[in-house]
Design an enzyme around this catalytic site. Structure first.
Site, PDB file in Angstrom:
ATOM      1  N   PRO A   1       0.788  -1.242   0.000  1.00  0.00           N
ATOM      2  CA  PRO A   1       0.000   0.000   0.000  1.00  0.00           C
ATOM      3  C   PRO A   1       0.815   1.285   0.000  1.00  0.00           C
ATOM      4  CG  PRO A   1       0.080  -0.894   2.203  1.00  0.00           C
ATOM      5  CD  PRO A   1       0.771  -1.896   1.322  1.00  0.00           C
TER       6      PRO A   1
ATOM      7  N   ASP B   1       5.088   0.610 -11.456  1.00  0.00           N
ATOM      8  CA  ASP B   1       3.902   1.449 -11.556  1.00  0.00           C
ATOM      9  C   ASP B   1       4.043   2.756 -10.789  1.00  0.00           C
ATOM     10  OD1 ASP B   1       2.373  -0.055 -13.233  1.00  0.00           O
ATOM     11  OD2 ASP B   1       0.955  -0.741 -11.735  1.00  0.00           O
TER      12      ASP B   1
ATOM     13  N   LYS C   1       0.642   4.736 -14.532  1.00  0.00           N
ATOM     14  CA  LYS C   1      -0.589   5.326 -15.035  1.00  0.00           C
ATOM     15  C   LYS C   1      -1.102   6.302 -13.976  1.00  0.00           C
ATOM     16  CE  LYS C   1      -1.711   1.014 -17.413  1.00  0.00           C
ATOM     17  NZ  LYS C   1      -2.668  -0.091 -17.585  1.00  0.00           N
TER      18      LYS C   1
ATOM     19  N   GLY D   1       1.529  -1.460  -7.496  1.00  0.00           N
ATOM     20  CA  GLY D   1       1.078  -1.030  -6.184  1.00  0.00           C
ATOM     21  C   GLY D   1      -0.008  -1.922  -5.620  1.00  0.00           C
ATOM     22  N   GLY D   2      -0.041  -2.057  -4.289  1.00  0.00           N
ATOM     23  CA  GLY D   2      -1.058  -2.881  -3.642  1.00  0.00           C
ATOM     24  C   GLY D   2      -0.895  -4.336  -3.984  1.00  0.00           C
ATOM     25  N   ASP D   3      -2.015  -4.976  -4.350  1.00  0.00           N
ATOM     26  CA  ASP D   3      -1.994  -6.366  -4.807  1.00  0.00           C
ATOM     27  C   ASP D   3      -2.353  -6.385  -6.285  1.00  0.00           C
ATOM     28  OD1 ASP D   3      -2.253  -9.456  -3.778  1.00  0.00           O
ATOM     29  OD2 ASP D   3      -3.573  -9.022  -5.464  1.00  0.00           O
TER      30      ASP D   3
ATOM     31  N   ILE E   1      -6.001  -7.242  -7.449  1.00  0.00           N
ATOM     32  CA  ILE E   1      -7.147  -6.447  -6.987  1.00  0.00           C
ATOM     33  C   ILE E   1      -7.137  -5.141  -7.784  1.00  0.00           C
ATOM     34  CG2 ILE E   1      -8.270  -5.294  -5.037  1.00  0.00           C
ATOM     35  CD1 ILE E   1      -7.054  -7.348  -3.191  1.00  0.00           C
TER      36      ILE E   1
ATOM     37  N   MET F   1     -10.678   3.595  -6.566  1.00  0.00           N
ATOM     38  CA  MET F   1     -10.805   4.493  -7.723  1.00  0.00           C
ATOM     39  C   MET F   1     -12.176   5.156  -7.768  1.00  0.00           C
ATOM     40  SD  MET F   1      -8.885   1.955 -10.455  1.00  0.00           S
ATOM     41  CE  MET F   1      -9.824   0.526  -9.872  1.00  0.00           C
TER      42      MET F   1
END
Length: 242
Positions: free
Chosen positions: A17, A40, A62, A93-95, A98, A174
């Site tokens: 995260p 990313d 992005k 980023g993150g997983d 997901i 998002m």
């Protein structure tokens, strides 16, 4: 000396995260071995320092609603570097599974004959615990709905109305661009008083967050200057205090 043809491999790796210390031990080891890292926008750049000196590090991020590297270009880069350099890490980023399009990249790589590996990451929603927001809590929330705030066509997911019918915690990724629509959906269903929270840059020193009610989400975001990247959490757990 005989030139050895590199063995093409792709590691789709979750960066977590934000806090670089929240990466998995396995992820850390893979970064140390990488020949190329395609990273990313949401992957903490400090993780690049783990790589060996001759590792090639390429930004393919992005920015939300801004400039971005097309997915087709990323696919071609995966193919190119896997066959010319060998071990490629796709740092997301993150997983990656997901709302990360990680599985699309794995499927593409497999079609090209590239061996693939998946390494999970801690998702940003799990960082809600830093704000004393458990995603589930006995007798209060018996499940989690994870929804994208903006579908491919730019509209709000219809699943939101389904999620509202349960006592589950609703986590919206998002969703900041759709915050007015999210609020209106809850208010129209008579659920405007539901506790809610917005968390931006979860787990990082400059993290910003606010708690309140769904009906006040747009005002909360404006007052505290919260924007993307952020997650919205809606449910009784957002109203808990330790």
């Amino acid at each position: 000396m005989e030139n050895k043809t590199p063995f093409p491999e792709l590691f789709v790796l979750g960066a977590g995260p934000g806090d670089p210390e929240l990466i998995t031990v396995k992820g850390y080891k893979i970064l140390q071995q990488a020949n190329v890292i395609l990273y990313d926008n949401l992957a903490n750049k400090a993780l690049l320092d783990i790589a060996k000196a001759d590792c090639e590090k390429i930004y393919v991020g992005k920015h939300p609603y801004g400039s971005y590297t097309p997915q087709e270009t990323i696919h071609e880069m995966i193919k190119h570097y896997a066959f010319t350099k060998g071990s490629v890490v796709r740092l997301k980023g993150g997983d990656p599974f997901i709302f990360g399009r990680g599985f699309e990249e794995i499927m593409y790589a497999r079609e090209q004959g590239i061996k693939t590996h998946f390494i999970p990451g801690i998702s940003s929603m799990q960082a809600s615990g830093f704000l004393d927001i458990p995603l589930t809590h006995r007798a209060m929330s018996e499940g989690i709905w994870i929804i994208t705030g903006t579908k491919k066509d730019g509209t709000l997911s219809a699943d939101l109305k389904l999620a509202m019918q349960s006592n589950a915690t609703v986590v919206i990724y998002m969703g900041m661009k759709q915050i007015d629509s999210i609020t209106q959906t809850y208010v129209a269903e008579g659920r405007g008083q539901t506790p809610a929270a917005i968390i931006q840059h979860a787990s990082l020193p400059h993290q910003k967050a606010v708690k309140g009610l769904v009906k006040d989400l747009p005002e909360m975001a404006a007052k505290h200057q919260l924007t993307y990247p952020a997650i919205i959490i809606i449910g009784e757990v957002a109203g808990l205090s330790a």
